[in-house]
Design a protein around this motif. Structure first.
Motif, PDB file in Angstrom:
ATOM      1  N   VAL A 130      -4.888 -12.118  -6.784  1.00 19.88           N
ATOM      2  CA  VAL A 130      -3.881 -12.396  -5.594  1.00 19.88           C
ATOM      3  C   VAL A 130      -4.620 -12.094  -4.229  1.00 19.88           C
ATOM      4  N   ARG A 131      -5.829 -11.256  -4.250  1.00 25.90           N
ATOM      5  CA  ARG A 131      -6.747 -11.178  -3.068  1.00 25.90           C
ATOM      6  C   ARG A 131      -8.154 -11.532  -3.529  1.00 25.90           C
ATOM      7  N   GLU A 132      -8.832 -12.348  -2.853  1.00 21.96           N
ATOM      8  CA  GLU A 132     -10.261 -12.472  -3.237  1.00 21.96           C
ATOM      9  C   GLU A 132     -11.260 -11.309  -2.949  1.00 21.96           C
ATOM     10  N   PRO A 133     -12.165 -11.193  -3.277  1.00 21.76           N
ATOM     11  CA  PRO A 133     -13.229 -10.172  -3.155  1.00 21.76           C
ATOM     12  C   PRO A 133     -13.350 -10.048  -1.620  1.00 21.76           C
ATOM     13  N   ARG A 134     -13.566  -8.781  -1.273  1.00 22.63           N
ATOM     14  CA  ARG A 134     -13.960  -8.392   0.242  1.00 22.63           C
ATOM     15  C   ARG A 134     -14.666  -7.081   0.053  1.00 22.63           C
ATOM     16  N   SER A 135     -15.539  -6.891   1.474  1.00 20.51           N
ATOM     17  CA  SER A 135     -16.380  -5.626   1.519  1.00 20.51           C
ATOM     18  C   SER A 135     -15.777  -4.582   2.421  1.00 20.51           C
ATOM     19  N   GLU A 136     -15.293  -3.585   1.899  1.00 25.51           N
ATOM     20  CA  GLU A 136     -14.888  -2.310   2.945  1.00 25.51           C
ATOM     21  C   GLU A 136     -15.823  -1.267   2.897  1.00 25.51           C
ATOM     22  N   PRO A 137     -15.644  -0.417   3.720  1.00 22.10           N
ATOM     23  CA  PRO A 137     -16.520   0.800   3.884  1.00 22.10           C
ATOM     24  C   PRO A 137     -16.785   1.366   2.435  1.00 22.10           C
ATOM     25  N   TYR A 138     -15.696   1.502   1.664  1.00 19.35           N
ATOM     26  CA  TYR A 138     -15.851   2.102   0.210  1.00 19.35           C
ATOM     27  C   TYR A 138     -16.272   1.277  -0.784  1.00 19.35           C
ATOM     28  N   GLY A 139     -16.689  -0.074  -0.540  1.00 17.14           N
ATOM     29  CA  GLY A 139     -17.350  -0.925  -1.522  1.00 17.14           C
ATOM     30  C   GLY A 139     -16.520  -2.295  -1.512  1.00 17.14           C
ATOM     31  N   ARG A 140     -16.735  -2.868  -2.670  1.00 17.35           N
ATOM     32  CA  ARG A 140     -16.168  -4.059  -3.030  1.00 17.35           C
ATOM     33  C   ARG A 140     -14.774  -4.094  -3.453  1.00 17.35           C
ATOM     34  N   VAL A 141     -13.736  -4.783  -3.313  1.00 18.40           N
ATOM     35  CA  VAL A 141     -12.545  -4.761  -3.611  1.00 18.40           C
ATOM     36  C   VAL A 141     -11.908  -6.196  -3.822  1.00 18.40           C
ATOM     37  N   ALA A 142     -11.238  -6.394  -4.878  1.00 19.16           N
ATOM     38  CA  ALA A 142     -10.283  -7.700  -5.027  1.00 19.16           C
ATOM     39  C   ALA A 142      -9.023  -6.800  -5.720  1.00 19.16           C
ATOM     40  N   VAL A 143      -7.902  -7.744  -5.458  1.00 13.42           N
ATOM     41  CA  VAL A 143      -6.512  -7.276  -6.041  1.00 13.42           C
ATOM     42  C   VAL A 143      -6.105  -8.185  -7.039  1.00 13.42           C
ATOM     43  N   PHE A 144      -5.917  -7.727  -8.295  1.00 10.23           N
ATOM     44  CA  PHE A 144      -5.452  -8.530  -9.424  1.00 10.23           C
ATOM     45  C   PHE A 144      -4.200  -8.028 -10.047  1.00 10.23           C
ATOM     46  N   LEU A 145      -3.661  -8.823 -10.861  1.00  3.71           N
ATOM     47  CA  LEU A 145      -2.208  -8.748 -11.707  1.00  3.71           C
ATOM     48  C   LEU A 145      -2.629  -8.440 -13.077  1.00  3.71           C
ATOM     49  N   ASP A 146      -1.914  -7.375 -13.644  1.00  3.11           N
ATOM     50  CA  ASP A 146      -2.186  -7.041 -15.092  1.00  3.11           C
ATOM     51  C   ASP A 146      -1.165  -7.882 -15.635  1.00  3.11           C
ATOM     52  N   ILE A 147      -0.941  -7.926 -17.157  1.00  4.29           N
ATOM     53  CA  ILE A 147      -0.010  -8.814 -17.680  1.00  4.29           C
ATOM     54  C   ILE A 147       1.184  -8.358 -17.445  1.00  4.29           C
ATOM     55  N   ALA A 148       1.910  -7.630 -16.938  1.00  4.29           N
ATOM     56  CA  ALA A 148       3.081  -7.264 -16.555  1.00  4.29           C
ATOM     57  C   ALA A 148       3.339  -7.796 -15.122  1.00  4.29           C
ATOM     58  N   GLY A 149       2.280  -7.843 -14.227  1.00  2.00           N
ATOM     59  CA  GLY A 149       2.357  -8.429 -13.049  1.00  2.00           C
ATOM     60  C   GLY A 149       2.469  -7.372 -11.853  1.00  2.00           C
ATOM     61  N   ASN A 150       1.974  -6.222 -12.445  1.00  2.00           N
ATOM     62  CA  ASN A 150       1.437  -5.114 -11.510  1.00  2.00           C
ATOM     63  C   ASN A 150       0.354  -5.258 -10.779  1.00  2.00           C
ATOM     64  N   ARG A 151       0.217  -4.906  -9.540  1.00  2.00           N
ATOM     65  CA  ARG A 151      -1.029  -4.886  -8.663  1.00  2.00           C
ATOM     66  C   ARG A 151      -2.196  -4.010  -8.871  1.00  2.00           C
ATOM     67  N   TRP A 152      -3.371  -4.280  -9.047  1.00  2.00           N
ATOM     68  CA  TRP A 152      -4.619  -3.377  -9.266  1.00  2.00           C
ATOM     69  C   TRP A 152      -5.307  -3.549  -8.228  1.00  2.00           C
ATOM     70  N   ASP A 153      -6.268  -2.712  -7.778  1.00  2.00           N
ATOM     71  CA  ASP A 153      -7.462  -3.154  -7.100  1.00  2.00           C
ATOM     72  C   ASP A 153      -8.701  -2.865  -8.067  1.00  2.00           C
ATOM     73  N   LEU A 154      -9.626  -4.076  -8.115  1.00  2.00           N
ATOM     74  CA  LEU A 154     -10.807  -4.059  -8.864  1.00  2.00           C
ATOM     75  C   LEU A 154     -11.756  -3.490  -7.636  1.00  2.00           C
ATOM     76  N   LEU A 155     -12.499  -2.237  -8.216  1.00  2.00           N
ATOM     77  CA  LEU A 155     -13.279  -1.767  -7.139  1.00  2.00           C
ATOM     78  C   LEU A 155     -14.698  -1.483  -7.466  1.00  2.00           C
ATOM     79  N   GLY A 156     -15.689  -1.715  -6.605  1.00  2.00           N
ATOM     80  CA  GLY A 156     -16.845  -1.319  -7.112  1.00  2.00           C
ATOM     81  C   GLY A 156     -17.996  -1.686  -6.198  1.00  2.00           C
ATOM     82  N   ALA A 157     -19.473  -1.733  -6.439  1.00  2.00           N
ATOM     83  CA  ALA A 157     -20.610  -1.683  -5.547  1.00  2.00           C
ATOM     84  C   ALA A 157     -21.064  -3.155  -5.545  1.00  2.00           C
TER      85      ALA A 157
END
Length: 129
Positions: free
Chosen positions: A102-129
């Protein structure tokens, strides 16, 4: 001291297990028969990222009150955070598996982040370098 499990209310066990193990790459730590407080059959299902201590207890919604929170456990906010070693590879693998971002990857001071939905529809941050 540590947090061992966090409950995630889902519609059904098996599709949730498949999402977390086959799509996200979690491990199925436990899937055992159990009973509700009033003696009805249920399952005790725990999934964890490989090597992680904290896991998710996948709990099938029991009744209308619990069914109402499926996908809304954090009222539309990001409530779960999945840190990966290789952000780009994980992002592409998840997109190829049909995960909704629901949000495409972007760069933040703490790394890369994108928001995705799990199978139930809950929002998660995918985080990494």
């Amino acid at each position: 001291m540590q947090i061992d499990l966090v409950t995630l209310v889902v519609e059904e066990y098996d599709p949730a297990i498949a999402f977390f193990t086959e799509v996200l790459g979690f491990e199925l730590a436990e899937d055992s028969p159990s009973l509700t407080n009033d003696g009805r059959a249920k399952r005790w299902v725990v999934v964890r990222p490989p090597g992680a201590g904290t896991g998710l207890l996948l709990a099938r919604a029991d009744g209308p009150r619990q069914a109402a929170v499926v996908g809304e456990q954090t009222a539309g906010r990001v409530g779960f955070f999945l840190r990966v070693d290789d952000f780009d590879a994980s992002y592409e693998r998840m997109r190829a598996a049909g995960v909704t971002f629901v949000r495409e990857p972007r760069s933040e001071p703490y790394g890369r982040v994108a928001v995705f939905l799990d199978i139930a529809g809950n929002r998660w941050d995918l985080l990494g370098a």
